[in-house]
Design a protein around this motif. Structure first.
Motif, mmCIF file in Angstrom:
data_model
loop_
_atom_site.group_PDB
_atom_site.id
_atom_site.type_symbol
_atom_site.label_atom_id
_atom_site.label_comp_id
_atom_site.label_asym_id
_atom_site.label_seq_id
_atom_site.Cartn_x
_atom_site.Cartn_y
_atom_site.Cartn_z
ATOM 1 N N GLY A 491 0.819 -1.212 0.000
ATOM 2 C CA GLY A 491 0.000 0.000 0.000
ATOM 3 C C GLY A 491 0.848 1.255 0.000
ATOM 4 N N ILE A 492 1.886 1.280 0.837
ATOM 5 C CA ILE A 492 2.768 2.446 0.916
ATOM 6 C C ILE A 492 3.527 2.648 -0.391
ATOM 7 N N MET A 493 4.057 1.578 -0.932
ATOM 8 C CA MET A 493 4.818 1.689 -2.186
ATOM 9 C C MET A 493 3.932 2.150 -3.341
ATOM 10 N N SER A 494 2.727 1.597 -3.425
ATOM 11 C CA SER A 494 1.847 1.939 -4.548
ATOM 12 C C SER A 494 1.400 3.389 -4.487
ATOM 13 N N ALA A 495 1.203 3.917 -3.276
ATOM 14 C CA ALA A 495 0.776 5.316 -3.148
ATOM 15 C C ALA A 495 1.902 6.282 -3.483
ATOM 16 N N ILE A 496 3.134 5.924 -3.157
ATOM 17 C CA ILE A 496 4.254 6.851 -3.318
ATOM 18 C C ILE A 496 4.864 6.797 -4.711
ATOM 19 N N PHE A 497 5.050 5.573 -5.244
ATOM 20 C CA PHE A 497 5.779 5.449 -6.498
ATOM 21 C C PHE A 497 4.889 5.470 -7.739
ATOM 22 N N ALA A 498 3.620 5.774 -7.550
ATOM 23 C CA ALA A 498 2.747 5.938 -8.717
ATOM 24 C C ALA A 498 3.197 7.117 -9.563
ATOM 25 N N ASP A 499 3.513 8.228 -8.907
ATOM 26 C CA ASP A 499 3.893 9.413 -9.687
ATOM 27 C C ASP A 499 5.102 10.147 -9.109
ATOM 28 N N HIS A 500 5.878 9.462 -8.255
ATOM 29 C CA HIS A 500 7.094 10.072 -7.715
ATOM 30 C C HIS A 500 8.242 9.073 -7.775
ATOM 31 N N TYR A 501 9.447 9.607 -7.717
ATOM 32 C CA TYR A 501 10.625 8.755 -7.615
ATOM 33 C C TYR A 501 11.611 9.407 -6.657
ATOM 34 N N VAL A 502 12.617 8.648 -6.241
ATOM 35 C CA VAL A 502 13.541 9.123 -5.222
ATOM 36 C C VAL A 502 14.976 8.934 -5.704
ATOM 37 N N VAL A 503 15.832 9.900 -5.358
ATOM 38 C CA VAL A 503 17.255 9.817 -5.714
ATOM 39 C C VAL A 503 18.080 10.174 -4.480
#
Length: 548
Positions: A491-503
């Motif tokens: 649930g956490i991954m799907s909400a965050i990485f739908a339209d964001h990414y991290v570097v």
């Protein structure tokens, strides 16, 4: 008087030394009968004093010519993480460590692991509850009892972990993660260094909502007050962050030491937390006739209406479910975010799946019924716990009578009161089961496709060799919160990485590749505190960006 003091001062350490030497000699004689490689350790790794001091002593030992090598490789809790499966490649699928306390047989054979788990149902290989007795800090609980008491407590708590509760976990994970993402984005280009602290917060918030019916909005560490009255959430958070110290000393001793700087606030937290748990128990009594169903109401109902649990058992299980369900999830989330930041290809890979399932919808509108479709996203969790399992091992015991066991291809008699360690960190990375890249973090290894071409809907999760992947345990003592953890993570991954990414934020002189390599090094700089965790996660500043 002085002479008596000197005699006592000398007699006690000499007595302890002689006792340890006798224990080593006795256990070595028993180990020789096993016919498997023997490693002699001068200390018992389960000694609570050694567990508290070892992190400070091992670096000192490394500076002494005769202190490094064998001693610093095996004589500390959590050596299995650094070693991975190297010891088993050197000594075989089974070897025994002889200590002054007990003998520990380490196993790295999927067939033997499956056999032990199967025979646990028959009462042959029990969980050694004495190693977990310190978890009785607030009362007897599922982790510290066995036999009929364990069956009774398990029955009263396991029913809570159902599909209705998983739906609550899913919805709250989506809500909390969007708030956490907005908090992280506020850090801008400088990035956030609080990932590990913030995953503790979100894991706690989801647990409190789904398990205890208490709803909170996400608050990052910068917003948390350090003084004033301690709330239920802050008291629990403080206890979990200092669990080793509390479990080693106990609340009563901690109260007596509250005059020591730094311990006063912690002592207050233990008092307040027990009061909050008692208040929740009283509140739950009033709701025991309602249809509301979560861990709290199930425990209270079992105590008040069904007379299956005592008041102390309710408080004990409230604590241990908070502890077991929180820290494992929080640390795993922290590892996942850092690993994803260092692997942009995996971010793109799961984002493709997430957006395929969402089909243009807001993640928060995605219902729990669609959880099974997130196979790539779930594989990220599987791969993370495969390499960074919070427990590192599962421990069983031959209890009060000898047991036959196949070790290194031979049937041997394991003496009574021997500990058998299912070395998760070894067989979950062993080339025999995971190939030459078994020590590499590669979630794609979990996905197979039954279709031709690029068809996400035809992808399936790979089934590993039986007994080679058991991060939540299996059989009688399997973790009841396994699905809870999987639903929350996805649930956490799907909400965050739908339209964001991290570097990773690059430090002076770094390029993208070196910044990613540094983050990987930070995840590897880990060890056992009470569970496996990174020692310095704050060294990795992560910047969150919106996908174009």
């Amino acid at each position: 008087m002085i002479n008596q003091f000197l005699v006592a001062f000398l007699v006690i350490p000499v007595g302890l030394l002689l006792s340890s030497l006798w224990g080593l000699y006795r256990n070595y004689r028993a180990a020789r009968l096993l016919g498997i490689p023997i490693l002699i350790l001068p200390v018992s790794l389960s000694n609570p004093i050694w567990m508290l001091l070892v992190r400070h002593l091992i670096p000192l030992a490394n500076r002494i010519p005769f202190g490094s090598g064998y001693f610093t490789r095996f004589c500390y809790t959590g050596w299995e993480f650094k070693d991975r499966g190297r010891a088993h490649l050197e000594y075989g699928d089974a070897f025994v460590t002889v200590t002054p306390g007990k003998n520990w047989i380490y196993v790295c054979d999927a067939n033997v692991v499956s056999d032990i788990i199967r025979r646990e149902r028959q009462g042959e290989f029990e969980r050694p509850v004495e190693l977990l007795a310190m978890l009785d800090v607030f009362g007897p609980n599922l982790s510290t009892v066995h036999g009929a008491d364990w069956q009774r407590q398990r029955k009263c708590t396991a029913a809570t972990f159902n599909e209705h509760n998983n739906g609550l976990v899913w919805a709250e994970s989506l809500r909390q993660s969007k708030q956490m993402l907005e908090y992280w984005k506020q850090a801008g280009e400088s990035g956030t260094k609080t990932t590990a602290s913030d995953t503790r917060t979100i894991a706690l918030d989801v647990l409190l909502y789904a398990g205890f019916g208490k709803a909170f909005d996400f608050e990052g560490i910068r917003k948390k007050p350090s003084e004033g009255p301690i709330s239920y959430r802050d008291a629990l958070s403080l206890i979990l962050e200092n669990a080793v110290l509390i479990l080693a000393l106990g609340p009563k001793v901690l109260q007596r030491l509250s005059f020591i700087p730094g311990l006063g606030r912690l002592a207050e937290a233990t008092v307040q937390f027990k009061k909050y748990m008692t208040d929740l128990f009283e509140e739950g009594q009033e709701k025991s006739n309602l249809q509301e169903s979560n861990l709290l109401t199930s425990l209270v109902r079992a105590a008040v209406k069904e007379k299956q649990l005592s008041r102390d058992e309710v408080l004990g299980n409230m604590f241990v479910y908070n502890f077991a369900g929180h820290d494992t999830t929080a640390h795993t989330l922290a590892y996942t975010f850092l690993l994803l930041s260092a692997n942009p290809d995996v971010q793109d890979w799961i984002s493709e799946e997430i957006n395929h399932v969402l089909n243009g919808r807001d993640p928060r509108s995605c219902g729990y019924d669609e959880f099974p479709r997130f196979k790539r996203t779930l594989s990220v969790l599987y791969e993370t716990v495969r390499l960074f399992d919070p427990l590192l091992s599962l421990i069983k015991t031959s209890e009060h009578q000898p047991r036959l066991l196949n070790l290194n291809g031979n049937e041997v008699t394991v003496p009574a009161n021997t500990l058998i360690v299912l070395n998760l960190n070894a067989f979950q990375t062993h080339p025999r089961y995971w190939g030459k890249d078994g020590r590499s973090w590669r979630p794609q290894r979990w996905i197979t496709s039954s279709g031709n071409g690029h068809d996400i809907d035809r992808e399936e999760l790979m089934s590993p060799t039986k007994g080679s992947f058991i991060p939540w345990g299996e059989g009688l003592r399997a973790c009841p919160g396994k699905k809870f953890a999987q639903v929350e993570h996805v649930g956490i991954m799907s909400a965050i990485f739908a339209d964001h990414y991290v570097v990773p934020v690059q430090e002076r002189g770094e390029d993208e590749a070196s910044a990613r390599a540094r983050v990987i090094d930070i995840t590897e700089d880990s060890g056992m505190v009470l569970l496996l965790q990174m020692f310095n996660p704050e060294r990795a500043a992560l910047q969150w960006r919106k996908r174009q």
